[in-house]
Design a protein around this motif. Structure first.
Motif, PDB file in Angstrom:
ATOM      1  N   THR A 104     -33.901 -30.320 -18.743  1.00  0.00           N
ATOM      2  CA  THR A 104     -35.017 -29.716 -18.735  1.00  0.00           C
ATOM      3  C   THR A 104     -35.895 -30.210 -17.727  1.00  0.00           C
ATOM      4  O   THR A 104     -36.771 -29.656 -17.151  1.00  0.00           O
ATOM      5  CB  THR A 104     -35.632 -30.379 -20.164  1.00  0.00           C
ATOM      6  OG1 THR A 104     -34.649 -29.797 -21.452  1.00  0.00           O
ATOM      7  CG2 THR A 104     -37.038 -30.014 -20.520  1.00  0.00           C
ATOM      8  N   THR A 160     -37.413 -27.631 -15.036  1.00  0.00           N
ATOM      9  CA  THR A 160     -39.239 -27.385 -14.854  1.00  0.00           C
ATOM     10  C   THR A 160     -39.259 -28.118 -13.600  1.00  0.00           C
ATOM     11  O   THR A 160     -40.727 -27.986 -13.238  1.00  0.00           O
ATOM     12  CB  THR A 160     -39.592 -27.977 -15.936  1.00  0.00           C
ATOM     13  OG1 THR A 160     -39.519 -29.547 -15.992  1.00  0.00           O
ATOM     14  CG2 THR A 160     -39.327 -27.219 -17.312  1.00  0.00           C
ATOM     15  N   TRP A 189     -44.864 -34.897 -28.295  1.00  0.00           N
ATOM     16  CA  TRP A 189     -44.323 -33.895 -29.048  1.00  0.00           C
ATOM     17  C   TRP A 189     -43.945 -34.359 -30.311  1.00  0.00           C
ATOM     18  O   TRP A 189     -44.020 -33.781 -31.549  1.00  0.00           O
ATOM     19  CB  TRP A 189     -43.341 -32.994 -28.252  1.00  0.00           C
ATOM     20  CG  TRP A 189     -42.600 -31.662 -29.091  1.00  0.00           C
ATOM     21  CD1 TRP A 189     -43.357 -30.814 -29.848  1.00  0.00           C
ATOM     22  CD2 TRP A 189     -41.245 -31.535 -29.257  1.00  0.00           C
ATOM     23  NE1 TRP A 189     -42.302 -29.854 -30.458  1.00  0.00           N
ATOM     24  CE2 TRP A 189     -40.970 -30.551 -30.212  1.00  0.00           C
ATOM     25  CE3 TRP A 189     -40.124 -32.285 -28.849  1.00  0.00           C
ATOM     26  CZ2 TRP A 189     -39.837 -29.802 -30.502  1.00  0.00           C
ATOM     27  CZ3 TRP A 189     -38.852 -31.918 -29.217  1.00  0.00           C
ATOM     28  CH2 TRP A 189     -38.745 -30.629 -29.674  1.00  0.00           C
ATOM     29  N   ALA A 226     -46.156 -25.374 -22.533  1.00  0.00           N
ATOM     30  CA  ALA A 226     -45.416 -24.505 -22.809  1.00  0.00           C
ATOM     31  C   ALA A 226     -44.162 -24.276 -21.965  1.00  0.00           C
ATOM     32  O   ALA A 226     -42.935 -23.892 -22.290  1.00  0.00           O
ATOM     33  CB  ALA A 226     -46.175 -23.176 -22.466  1.00  0.00           C
ATOM     34  N   ASP A 227     -44.259 -24.925 -20.724  1.00  0.00           N
ATOM     35  CA  ASP A 227     -43.002 -24.764 -19.565  1.00  0.00           C
ATOM     36  C   ASP A 227     -42.019 -25.639 -20.180  1.00  0.00           C
ATOM     37  O   ASP A 227     -40.999 -25.310 -20.436  1.00  0.00           O
ATOM     38  CB  ASP A 227     -43.477 -25.562 -18.372  1.00  0.00           C
ATOM     39  CG  ASP A 227     -44.523 -24.668 -17.732  1.00  0.00           C
ATOM     40  OD1 ASP A 227     -45.343 -23.799 -18.150  1.00  0.00           O
ATOM     41  OD2 ASP A 227     -44.759 -24.915 -16.340  1.00  0.00           O
ATOM     42  N   ARG A 281     -41.819 -26.700 -23.492  1.00  0.00           N
ATOM     43  CA  ARG A 281     -41.310 -26.197 -24.916  1.00  0.00           C
ATOM     44  C   ARG A 281     -40.219 -25.061 -24.622  1.00  0.00           C
ATOM     45  O   ARG A 281     -39.155 -25.274 -25.184  1.00  0.00           O
ATOM     46  CB  ARG A 281     -42.296 -25.631 -25.613  1.00  0.00           C
ATOM     47  CG  ARG A 281     -42.041 -25.461 -27.036  1.00  0.00           C
ATOM     48  CD  ARG A 281     -43.090 -24.885 -27.831  1.00  0.00           C
ATOM     49  NE  ARG A 281     -43.743 -23.651 -27.233  1.00  0.00           N
ATOM     50  CZ  ARG A 281     -44.959 -23.538 -26.921  1.00  0.00           C
ATOM     51  NH1 ARG A 281     -45.791 -24.850 -26.626  1.00  0.00           N
ATOM     52  NH2 ARG A 281     -45.704 -22.659 -26.308  1.00  0.00           N
ATOM     53  N   GLU A 282     -40.460 -24.119 -23.689  1.00  0.00           N
ATOM     54  CA  GLU A 282     -39.661 -23.048 -23.384  1.00  0.00           C
ATOM     55  C   GLU A 282     -38.270 -23.557 -23.011  1.00  0.00           C
ATOM     56  O   GLU A 282     -37.307 -23.190 -23.636  1.00  0.00           O
ATOM     57  CB  GLU A 282     -40.038 -22.035 -22.422  1.00  0.00           C
ATOM     58  CG  GLU A 282     -41.331 -21.367 -23.073  1.00  0.00           C
ATOM     59  CD  GLU A 282     -42.147 -20.415 -21.934  1.00  0.00           C
ATOM     60  OE1 GLU A 282     -41.686 -20.448 -20.796  1.00  0.00           O
ATOM     61  OE2 GLU A 282     -43.116 -20.043 -22.397  1.00  0.00           O
ATOM     62  N   GLU A 283     -38.165 -24.357 -21.910  1.00  0.00           N
ATOM     63  CA  GLU A 283     -37.053 -24.875 -21.360  1.00  0.00           C
ATOM     64  C   GLU A 283     -36.149 -25.749 -22.340  1.00  0.00           C
ATOM     65  O   GLU A 283     -35.004 -25.744 -22.511  1.00  0.00           O
ATOM     66  CB  GLU A 283     -37.273 -25.687 -20.151  1.00  0.00           C
ATOM     67  CG  GLU A 283     -35.946 -26.205 -19.296  1.00  0.00           C
ATOM     68  CD  GLU A 283     -35.384 -25.042 -18.662  1.00  0.00           C
ATOM     69  OE1 GLU A 283     -34.275 -25.305 -18.334  1.00  0.00           O
ATOM     70  OE2 GLU A 283     -35.991 -24.100 -18.290  1.00  0.00           O
ATOM     71  N   THR A 315     -36.527 -25.723 -25.687  1.00  0.00           N
ATOM     72  CA  THR A 315     -35.959 -24.846 -26.652  1.00  0.00           C
ATOM     73  C   THR A 315     -34.619 -23.924 -26.166  1.00  0.00           C
ATOM     74  O   THR A 315     -33.598 -24.083 -26.829  1.00  0.00           O
ATOM     75  CB  THR A 315     -37.016 -23.760 -27.051  1.00  0.00           C
ATOM     76  OG1 THR A 315     -38.199 -24.520 -27.439  1.00  0.00           O
ATOM     77  CG2 THR A 315     -36.525 -22.910 -28.326  1.00  0.00           C
ATOM     78  N   ARG A 316     -34.724 -23.419 -25.104  1.00  0.00           N
ATOM     79  CA  ARG A 316     -33.510 -22.950 -24.267  1.00  0.00           C
ATOM     80  C   ARG A 316     -32.255 -23.941 -24.442  1.00  0.00           C
ATOM     81  O   ARG A 316     -31.074 -23.548 -24.617  1.00  0.00           O
ATOM     82  CB  ARG A 316     -33.962 -22.476 -22.911  1.00  0.00           C
ATOM     83  CG  ARG A 316     -32.862 -21.518 -22.411  1.00  0.00           C
ATOM     84  CD  ARG A 316     -33.242 -20.945 -21.051  1.00  0.00           C
ATOM     85  NE  ARG A 316     -33.396 -21.724 -20.055  1.00  0.00           N
ATOM     86  CZ  ARG A 316     -32.245 -22.267 -19.326  1.00  0.00           C
ATOM     87  NH1 ARG A 316     -31.194 -21.840 -19.506  1.00  0.00           N
ATOM     88  NH2 ARG A 316     -32.478 -22.761 -18.105  1.00  0.00           N
ATOM     89  N   ARG A 317     -32.527 -25.074 -23.891  1.00  0.00           N
ATOM     90  CA  ARG A 317     -31.398 -26.149 -23.971  1.00  0.00           C
ATOM     91  C   ARG A 317     -30.823 -26.401 -25.228  1.00  0.00           C
ATOM     92  O   ARG A 317     -29.767 -26.569 -25.543  1.00  0.00           O
ATOM     93  CB  ARG A 317     -31.843 -27.486 -22.979  1.00  0.00           C
ATOM     94  CG  ARG A 317     -32.442 -27.165 -21.683  1.00  0.00           C
ATOM     95  CD  ARG A 317     -31.428 -27.116 -21.039  1.00  0.00           C
ATOM     96  NE  ARG A 317     -31.886 -26.752 -19.374  1.00  0.00           N
ATOM     97  CZ  ARG A 317     -31.120 -26.502 -18.435  1.00  0.00           C
ATOM     98  NH1 ARG A 317     -29.891 -25.945 -18.707  1.00  0.00           N
ATOM     99  NH2 ARG A 317     -31.624 -26.109 -17.334  1.00  0.00           N
ATOM    100  N   ASN A 367     -31.181 -24.415 -28.009  1.00  0.00           N
ATOM    101  CA  ASN A 367     -30.345 -23.421 -28.443  1.00  0.00           C
ATOM    102  C   ASN A 367     -28.926 -23.318 -27.886  1.00  0.00           C
ATOM    103  O   ASN A 367     -28.084 -22.706 -28.517  1.00  0.00           O
ATOM    104  CB  ASN A 367     -31.242 -22.223 -28.637  1.00  0.00           C
ATOM    105  CG  ASN A 367     -32.466 -22.087 -29.261  1.00  0.00           C
ATOM    106  OD1 ASN A 367     -32.461 -23.114 -30.373  1.00  0.00           O
ATOM    107  ND2 ASN A 367     -33.373 -21.516 -28.934  1.00  0.00           N
TER     108      ASN A 367
END
Length: 107
Positions: A67, A71, A85, A93-94, A96-98, A100-102, A104
């Motif tokens: 992550t 980023t 968090w 957001a940056d 969170r998105e990265e 979440t992707r990792r 998942n």
């Protein structure tokens, strides 16, 4: 009296050398304190990711590291945000998105 003026320059150099050594040691101590604090925050973030992602600490470490790289944000800063968090439920957001992707991709 002739001995005193000659000994002063040597004593002054020795004192200056010791002050320099003390300053170097103080810098090293400050750096070590910073490293210990960074390590503690990273360990806490690993714990958050382990809990949220239901994974091993080794995999959580990889997720945090990836992550950070994804980023382009220093690992310590990512870790601080992840710990926040875990407490507030809010994450930039940056990250969170990265993250979440990792997370998942490990399932």
């Amino acid at each position: 009296m002739h001995g005193e003026p000659q000994s002063l320059p040597g004593a002054a150099q020795e004192a200056e050398g010791r002050l320099s050594e003390i300053e170097e040691l103080e810098i090293e101590v400050a750096q070590l304190k910073q490293a210990v604090n960074s390590h503690a925050v990273i360990d806490q973030a690993i714990g958050v990711v382990v809990t949220r992602g239901r994974m091993t600490p080794d995999r959580a470490w990889d997720v945090l590291r990836e992550t950070s790289m994804g980023t382009n944000i220093k690992l310590r800063h990512v870790a601080e945000m992840v710990v926040t968090w875990g407490v507030t439920g809010e994450l930039v957001a940056d990250i969170r998105e990265e993250l979440t992707r990792r997370l998942n991709s490990t399932r």
